[in-house]
Design a protein around this motif. Structure first.
Motif, PDB file in Angstrom:
ATOM      1  N   PRO A 128       0.797  -1.222   0.000  1.00  0.00           N
ATOM      2  CA  PRO A 128       0.000   0.000   0.000  1.00  0.00           C
ATOM      3  C   PRO A 128       0.840   1.289   0.000  1.00  0.00           C
ATOM      4  CG  PRO A 128      -0.924  -1.566   1.543  1.00  0.00           C
ATOM      5  CD  PRO A 128       0.368  -2.145   1.062  1.00  0.00           C
ATOM      6  N   ALA A 156      -4.499  -4.829  -2.242  1.00  0.00           N
ATOM      7  CA  ALA A 156      -4.036  -4.845  -0.856  1.00  0.00           C
ATOM      8  C   ALA A 156      -5.180  -4.886   0.154  1.00  0.00           C
ATOM      9  CB  ALA A 156      -3.156  -3.630  -0.589  1.00  0.00           C
ATOM     10  N   TYR A 157      -6.248  -4.150  -0.121  1.00  0.00           N
ATOM     11  CA  TYR A 157      -7.319  -3.982   0.863  1.00  0.00           C
ATOM     12  C   TYR A 157      -8.609  -4.717   0.525  1.00  0.00           C
ATOM     13  CZ  TYR A 157      -4.445  -0.061   2.498  1.00  0.00           C
ATOM     14  OH  TYR A 157      -3.428   0.714   2.966  1.00  0.00           O
ATOM     15  N   HIS A 196     -12.992  -1.472   0.122  1.00  0.00           N
ATOM     16  CA  HIS A 196     -12.377  -0.799   1.266  1.00  0.00           C
ATOM     17  C   HIS A 196     -12.426   0.723   1.093  1.00  0.00           C
ATOM     18  CE1 HIS A 196      -9.164   0.423   4.049  1.00  0.00           C
ATOM     19  NE2 HIS A 196      -9.422  -0.722   4.675  1.00  0.00           N
ATOM     20  N   ALA A 252     -10.145   2.829   1.476  1.00  0.00           N
ATOM     21  CA  ALA A 252      -8.954   3.295   0.743  1.00  0.00           C
ATOM     22  C   ALA A 252      -9.172   3.206  -0.765  1.00  0.00           C
ATOM     23  CB  ALA A 252      -7.725   2.485   1.154  1.00  0.00           C
ATOM     24  N   LYS A 304      -4.353  -0.633  -4.350  1.00  0.00           N
ATOM     25  CA  LYS A 304      -5.252  -0.544  -3.193  1.00  0.00           C
ATOM     26  C   LYS A 304      -6.290  -1.658  -3.224  1.00  0.00           C
ATOM     27  CE  LYS A 304      -4.786   4.402  -2.415  1.00  0.00           C
ATOM     28  NZ  LYS A 304      -5.465   5.704  -2.388  1.00  0.00           N
ATOM     29  N   ARG A 305      -6.844  -1.928  -4.400  1.00  0.00           N
ATOM     30  CA  ARG A 305      -7.833  -3.017  -4.506  1.00  0.00           C
ATOM     31  C   ARG A 305      -7.209  -4.355  -4.122  1.00  0.00           C
ATOM     32  NH1 ARG A 305     -10.593  -0.511  -9.691  1.00  0.00           N
ATOM     33  NH2 ARG A 305     -12.531   0.174  -8.737  1.00  0.00           N
TER      34      ARG A 305
END
Length: 86
Positions: free
Chosen positions: A3, A39-40, A44, A46, A36-37
């Motif tokens: 991230p 990782a989270y 999410h 974020a 971000k997609r």
């Protein structure tokens, strides 16, 4: 990818945007959003933030509200689902 890499790409995209390098900024923001997609997860807050950043580029950099509106709507839906409507 980590991230923190997404954050660095976002920061670089902002520099590119200010310099008028809109296409490069868009590619960087899209890469940041993808990280971000990954990782989270896809829903999410974020990710919603990344969608809003990309929408802002479409609004301000390209003057294309038709491309920006669905991104803003998707981000709002994610945030309401995660944080509640109020």
């Amino acid at each position: 990818a980590h991230p923190l890499l997404a954050a660095a790409l976002h920061n670089l995209a902002q520099v590119c945007r200010v310099q008028g390098r809109t296409d490069e900024a868009r590619l960087l923001l899209e890469e940041s959003l993808s990280i971000k997609r990954e990782a989270y997860g896809p829903r999410h807050p974020a990710v919603a933030s990344g969608l809003n950043n990309l929408a802002a580029l479409w609004e301000l950099g390209y003057r294309d509200l038709e491309r920006a509106l669905p991104l803003r709507a998707e981000a709002l839906e994610m945030l309401e689902a995660a944080l509640g409507p109020d």
